[in-house]
Design a protein around this motif. Structure first.
Motif, PDB file in Angstrom:
ATOM      1  N   SER A  17       4.138  -4.642  -1.211  1.00 25.56           N
ATOM      2  CA  SER A  17       4.407  -5.203  -2.535  1.00 25.56           C
ATOM      3  C   SER A  17       5.003  -4.133  -3.431  1.00 25.56           C
ATOM      4  O   SER A  17       4.506  -3.005  -3.468  1.00 25.56           O
ATOM      5  CB  SER A  17       3.122  -5.747  -3.173  1.00 25.56           C
ATOM      6  OG  SER A  17       2.605  -6.816  -2.415  1.00 25.56           O
ATOM      7  N   ILE A  18       6.062  -4.499  -4.150  1.00 23.54           N
ATOM      8  CA  ILE A  18       6.677  -3.578  -5.102  1.00 23.54           C
ATOM      9  C   ILE A  18       6.759  -4.274  -6.456  1.00 23.54           C
ATOM     10  O   ILE A  18       7.085  -5.461  -6.529  1.00 23.54           O
ATOM     11  CB  ILE A  18       8.068  -3.107  -4.614  1.00 23.54           C
ATOM     12  CG1 ILE A  18       8.678  -2.101  -5.596  1.00 23.54           C
ATOM     13  CG2 ILE A  18       9.007  -4.272  -4.359  1.00 23.54           C
ATOM     14  CD1 ILE A  18       9.921  -1.403  -5.063  1.00 23.54           C
ATOM     15  N   THR A  19       6.436  -3.541  -7.527  1.00 24.95           N
ATOM     16  CA  THR A  19       6.382  -4.116  -8.866  1.00 24.95           C
ATOM     17  C   THR A  19       7.222  -3.293  -9.827  1.00 24.95           C
ATOM     18  O   THR A  19       7.068  -2.064  -9.901  1.00 24.95           O
ATOM     19  CB  THR A  19       4.933  -4.165  -9.390  1.00 24.95           C
ATOM     20  OG1 THR A  19       4.118  -4.883  -8.465  1.00 24.95           O
ATOM     21  CG2 THR A  19       4.870  -4.850 -10.755  1.00 24.95           C
ATOM     22  N   PRO A  76       0.823  -1.201   0.000  1.00 21.34           N
ATOM     23  CA  PRO A  76       0.000   0.000   0.000  1.00 21.34           C
ATOM     24  C   PRO A  76       0.861   1.258   0.000  1.00 21.34           C
ATOM     25  O   PRO A  76       2.067   1.171   0.227  1.00 21.34           O
ATOM     26  CB  PRO A  76      -0.774  -0.125   1.315  1.00 21.34           C
ATOM     27  CG  PRO A  76       0.186  -0.833   2.231  1.00 21.34           C
ATOM     28  CD  PRO A  76       0.934  -1.806   1.353  1.00 21.34           C
ATOM     29  N   THR A  77       0.239   2.406  -0.237  1.00 22.42           N
ATOM     30  CA  THR A  77       0.976   3.665  -0.198  1.00 22.42           C
ATOM     31  C   THR A  77       1.013   4.248   1.211  1.00 22.42           C
ATOM     32  O   THR A  77       1.777   5.171   1.473  1.00 22.42           O
ATOM     33  CB  THR A  77       0.359   4.688  -1.152  1.00 22.42           C
ATOM     34  OG1 THR A  77      -1.030   4.860  -0.826  1.00 22.42           O
ATOM     35  CG2 THR A  77       0.465   4.214  -2.604  1.00 22.42           C
ATOM     36  N   GLN A  95       8.348  -7.909 -12.755  1.00 24.53           N
ATOM     37  CA  GLN A  95       8.296  -8.748 -11.558  1.00 24.53           C
ATOM     38  C   GLN A  95       7.665  -8.007 -10.388  1.00 24.53           C
ATOM     39  O   GLN A  95       7.930  -6.830 -10.152  1.00 24.53           O
ATOM     40  CB  GLN A  95       9.691  -9.216 -11.147  1.00 24.53           C
ATOM     41  CG  GLN A  95       9.685 -10.153  -9.928  1.00 24.53           C
ATOM     42  CD  GLN A  95      11.072 -10.568  -9.485  1.00 24.53           C
ATOM     43  OE1 GLN A  95      12.086 -10.084 -10.012  1.00 24.53           O
ATOM     44  NE2 GLN A  95      11.161 -11.467  -8.522  1.00 24.53           N
ATOM     45  N   LYS A  96       6.834  -8.724  -9.650  1.00 22.55           N
ATOM     46  CA  LYS A  96       6.243  -8.213  -8.416  1.00 22.55           C
ATOM     47  C   LYS A  96       6.828  -8.985  -7.249  1.00 22.55           C
ATOM     48  O   LYS A  96       6.951 -10.214  -7.299  1.00 22.55           O
ATOM     49  CB  LYS A  96       4.721  -8.377  -8.433  1.00 22.55           C
ATOM     50  CG  LYS A  96       4.036  -7.959  -7.138  1.00 22.55           C
ATOM     51  CD  LYS A  96       2.543  -8.236  -7.197  1.00 22.55           C
ATOM     52  CE  LYS A  96       1.868  -7.890  -5.870  1.00 22.55           C
ATOM     53  NZ  LYS A  96       0.412  -8.186  -5.898  1.00 22.55           N
ATOM     54  N   LYS A  97       7.201  -8.267  -6.190  1.00 22.97           N
ATOM     55  CA  LYS A  97       7.803  -8.910  -5.028  1.00 22.97           C
ATOM     56  C   LYS A  97       7.012  -8.530  -3.774  1.00 22.97           C
ATOM     57  O   LYS A  97       6.745  -7.355  -3.513  1.00 22.97           O
ATOM     58  CB  LYS A  97       9.257  -8.457  -4.873  1.00 22.97           C
ATOM     59  CG  LYS A  97      10.077  -9.354  -3.961  1.00 22.97           C
ATOM     60  CD  LYS A  97      10.361 -10.691  -4.601  1.00 22.97           C
ATOM     61  CE  LYS A  97      11.283 -11.526  -3.769  1.00 22.97           C
ATOM     62  NZ  LYS A  97      11.549 -12.863  -4.354  1.00 22.97           N
TER      63      LYS A  97
END
Length: 244
Positions: free
Chosen positions: A46-48, A28-29, A109-111
């Motif tokens: 999550s970072i994409t 989330p932000t 990629q999403k991590k």
């Protein structure tokens, strides 16, 4: 040390305006965390990487306060660095229990990462406001001589409130709007003062009545967070329903 925080501050200031142009997204932000001592808080982030090439991001923790303009935007405050040193020593970003200071993502990629915060037994009640910022490393195609061109930053704002909380205190410092109007939209300005030692989350609505006392309109106020000992200015332009 100072140069590092100067770089982070610059990116911290620009990511709000240019986030839509970045090739990275985060969710989330904002994280709102209510904690009691002792405890171990874990929150997912999550970072994409939305670009078509590998991207490496360094991870920083940056303290902030409410901006003096009261518009709800955070402002980096270097005077908080020393004050936040102890709590930052117990904040970690990890991937499957491996602590990270940097992460590399493949194209698209999403991590899923974890933000963990350890609250000690003798922790006193206090609010901490900081951002977990991911700053991209320069690549060969970027201009190394341009700080903004060579770096991009995005982050999650963390509102950490360690209890027990004292009594919530505050008031409406200012409200202004037209005394009489024949048509919409109705313009207003609302300034709310939070005198508490912890942040508060507000929501509400404005009722519009005609000369007979009948309700003819209802404007929902955009839910907002107000940091401890600060003001929040909410205007009609901030609310989607204001023009309806």
């Amino acid at each position: 040390g100072f140069l590092l925080f100067a770089i982070c501050y610059l990116l911290f200031a620009i990511w709000y305006a240019d986030a839509q142009e970045l090739s990275v997204s985060i969710d989330p932000t904002i994280l709102q965390i209510e904690a009691t001592a002792p405890s171990l808080i874990k929150s997912p982030i999550s970072i994409t990487n939305q670009s078509d090439q590998n991207a490496t991001y360094s991870i920083f923790l940056i303290p902030f306060k409410a901006k003096s303009s009261s518009n709800g935007e955070p402002e980096f405050d270097s005077s908080l660095i020393e004050e936040y040193k102890n709590i930052f020593a117990r904040v970690q970003v990890s991937d499957e229990n491996q602590t990270l200071t940097q992460i590399t993502l493949a194209p698209k990629q999403k991590k899923d990462l974890n933000l963990s915060i350890r609250i000690l037994k003798d922790e006193r009640p206090k609010d901490y406001y900081f951002s977990v910022i991911f700053i991209s490393e320069a690549n060969e195609k970027q201009n190394e001589n341009s700080l903004v061109g060579a770096r991009a930053g995005i982050g999650t704002n963390v509102l950490l409130s360690i209890g027990p909380k004292d009594q919530t205190k505050g008031h409406i410092q200012e409200f202004s709007g037209p005394f009489f109007a024949t048509k919409g939209p109705i313009r207003f300005k609302l300034n709310i003062s939070n005198k508490s030692n912890h942040y508060i989350s507000i929501k509400g609505n404005l009722l519009i009545k005609n000369i007979f006392g009948q309700t003819v309109g209802n404007l929902d106020i955009t839910p907002s967070n107000i940091l401890a000992q600060s003001n929040r200015l909410i205007e009609s332009e901030d609310n989607k329903d204001a023009d309806e």
